[in-house]
Enzyme design. Structure first.
Site, PDB file in Angstrom:
ATOM      1  N   HIS A   1       0.828  -1.215   0.000  1.00  0.00           N
ATOM      2  CA  HIS A   1       0.000   0.000   0.000  1.00  0.00           C
ATOM      3  C   HIS A   1       0.861   1.263   0.000  1.00  0.00           C
ATOM      4  O   HIS A   1       0.447   2.304  -0.518  1.00  0.00           O
ATOM      5  CB  HIS A   1      -0.978  -0.016   1.182  1.00  0.00           C
ATOM      6  CG  HIS A   1      -1.835  -1.244   1.198  1.00  0.00           C
ATOM      7  ND1 HIS A   1      -2.437  -1.721   2.327  1.00  0.00           N
ATOM      8  CD2 HIS A   1      -2.179  -2.115   0.204  1.00  0.00           C
ATOM      9  CE1 HIS A   1      -3.122  -2.826   2.034  1.00  0.00           C
ATOM     10  NE2 HIS A   1      -2.969  -3.085   0.756  1.00  0.00           N
TER      11      HIS A   1
ATOM     12  N   HIS B   1      -9.600  -1.789  -4.469  1.00  0.00           N
ATOM     13  CA  HIS B   1      -8.420  -2.099  -3.666  1.00  0.00           C
ATOM     14  C   HIS B   1      -7.510  -3.098  -4.383  1.00  0.00           C
ATOM     15  O   HIS B   1      -6.284  -3.002  -4.311  1.00  0.00           O
ATOM     16  CB  HIS B   1      -8.789  -2.639  -2.278  1.00  0.00           C
ATOM     17  CG  HIS B   1      -7.565  -2.866  -1.454  1.00  0.00           C
ATOM     18  ND1 HIS B   1      -6.928  -1.843  -0.786  1.00  0.00           N
ATOM     19  CD2 HIS B   1      -6.798  -3.970  -1.276  1.00  0.00           C
ATOM     20  CE1 HIS B   1      -5.838  -2.312  -0.218  1.00  0.00           C
ATOM     21  NE2 HIS B   1      -5.726  -3.605  -0.494  1.00  0.00           N
TER      22      HIS B   1
ATOM     23  N   ASP C   1      -3.616  -2.647  -5.164  1.00  0.00           N
ATOM     24  CA  ASP C   1      -2.566  -3.642  -4.901  1.00  0.00           C
ATOM     25  C   ASP C   1      -1.728  -3.897  -6.161  1.00  0.00           C
ATOM     26  O   ASP C   1      -0.505  -4.038  -6.084  1.00  0.00           O
ATOM     27  CB  ASP C   1      -3.188  -4.976  -4.449  1.00  0.00           C
ATOM     28  CG  ASP C   1      -3.537  -4.993  -2.963  1.00  0.00           C
ATOM     29  OD1 ASP C   1      -3.003  -4.160  -2.203  1.00  0.00           O
ATOM     30  OD2 ASP C   1      -4.335  -5.865  -2.569  1.00  0.00           O
TER      31      ASP C   1
ATOM     32  N   HIS D   1      -1.193 -11.210  -4.609  1.00  0.00           N
ATOM     33  CA  HIS D   1       0.193 -10.728  -4.689  1.00  0.00           C
ATOM     34  C   HIS D   1       1.127 -11.719  -5.379  1.00  0.00           C
ATOM     35  O   HIS D   1       1.968 -11.326  -6.184  1.00  0.00           O
ATOM     36  CB  HIS D   1       0.696 -10.384  -3.295  1.00  0.00           C
ATOM     37  CG  HIS D   1      -0.080  -9.264  -2.679  1.00  0.00           C
ATOM     38  ND1 HIS D   1      -0.013  -7.961  -3.140  1.00  0.00           N
ATOM     39  CD2 HIS D   1      -0.979  -9.245  -1.670  1.00  0.00           C
ATOM     40  CE1 HIS D   1      -0.818  -7.207  -2.432  1.00  0.00           C
ATOM     41  NE2 HIS D   1      -1.428  -7.952  -1.529  1.00  0.00           N
TER      42      HIS D   1
END
Ligand code: ZN
Length: 296
Positions: free
Chosen positions: A80, A241, A245, A268
């Site tokens: 973030h 969001h 990311d 991720h």
């Protein structure tokens, strides 16, 4: 092909707050950095350790987050902070912090964006390297049908399309969004989007000793009927969001990107994997790529 000039901060900036994983009170400083030094993170609580470059080479495997490690120092949950820097096109910055993870803020990038905008940006003389997607790349997850691909885009920009669908029984509704990158749009439409987690996942993390200080007001915790003790900032805050990311994870390439990334339920690990594949299949255009620049 015109390259953009690199940017750093006009002066240092500070954010403080609780780290989501450890619950520790953390102070984080953003400092201006010379051109071509990129983003680095340094643990001030581990004297003698060097700054860790926030690039793919220093990423270490983790569940549901991005962490970087070098020489005995590790920084967890960099994504973030990286999204805030990349979202504002801040290319060179020394991030110093006195614990193992940045302050979590409200689970979005807003706390960092505000501090960085208050500090202001300056343009540096060196050009920002650029990677133009020419070949199709694709990575699939081992479970859950997740997939991410990247390929050419007609516009000279980074485009991210993200689709999120956790099935009919999930309290998170299916949602999909395309973001054609600009710093202004990142700040307005994505930087406020908070991280989210299911109530059951939060309980499992707490059982492992993580997130003991987190309350439902700190980020989005989804129960069967939606966010617990909290309201969504946009009906599709979750997919916003996930795009945030991606912006943070793709910045681990250390260059601008012109291409279209399409993600379905990516996280991720897949974000890192597609970046590795993209980097392996392409050459960077930089100050030294005279032929490409003159040919373009
Ligand atoms: Zn996140």
């Amino acid at each position: 092909m015109t390259l953009r000039q690199q940017q750093t901060l006009a002066r240092s900036a500070t954010v403080t707050g609780m780290g989501f994983l450890t619950g520790a009170d953390i102070t984080l400083h953003f400092h201006p950095a010379p051109e071509n030094t990129g983003i680095t993170f340094q643990r001030l609580d581990l004297p003698g350790t060097e700054p860790i470059p926030a690039t793919l080479d220093f990423v270490v495997p983790r569940q549901r987050r991005t962490a970087i490690s070098k020489g005995g120092a590790t920084v967890e949950m960099t994504e973030h902070v990286m999204a805030a820097l990349a979202g504002l096109q801040i290319d060179n910055c020394l991030v110093q912090l006195d614990g193992p993870e940045p302050p979590g803020g409200d689970g979005s990038s807003l706390h960092c964006i505000q501090a960085l905008l208050d500090a202001g940006l300056v343009t540096q003389s060196a050009d920002r390297p650029l990677l133009v997607l020419e070949h199709e790349c694709r990575v699939t997850g081992e479970r859950d049908h997740s997939v991410i691909s990247a390929g050419p885009v007609p516009r000279r920009t980074l485009v991210i399309t993200f689709e999120l669908d956790y099935g009919p029984r999930s309290p998170i509704r299916p949602q999909m969004l395309t973001f054609e990158f600009s710093p202004e749009l990142f700040v307005t439409n994505f930087s406020f989007a908070r991280t989210f987690i299911l109530e059951s996942e939060a309980a499992a993390l707490k059982a492992q000793g993580y997130g003991s200080r987190i309350t439902p007001g700190d980020l989005l915790i989804f129960g069967p009927n939606g966010p617990i003790g909290n309201e969504l900032r946009a009906w599709d805050e979750c997919v916003r969001h996930k795009i945030l990311d991606c912006v943070g994870d793709f910045a681990l390439l250390g260059c601008d990107l012109h291409g279209h990334f399409r993600a379905y339920r990516s996280g991720h690990a897949l974000n890192h994997a597609i970046c590795r594949q993209v980097a392996a299949a392409h050459r960077l255009i930089d100050d030294h790529s005279d032929e490409e620049r003159h040919a373009a």
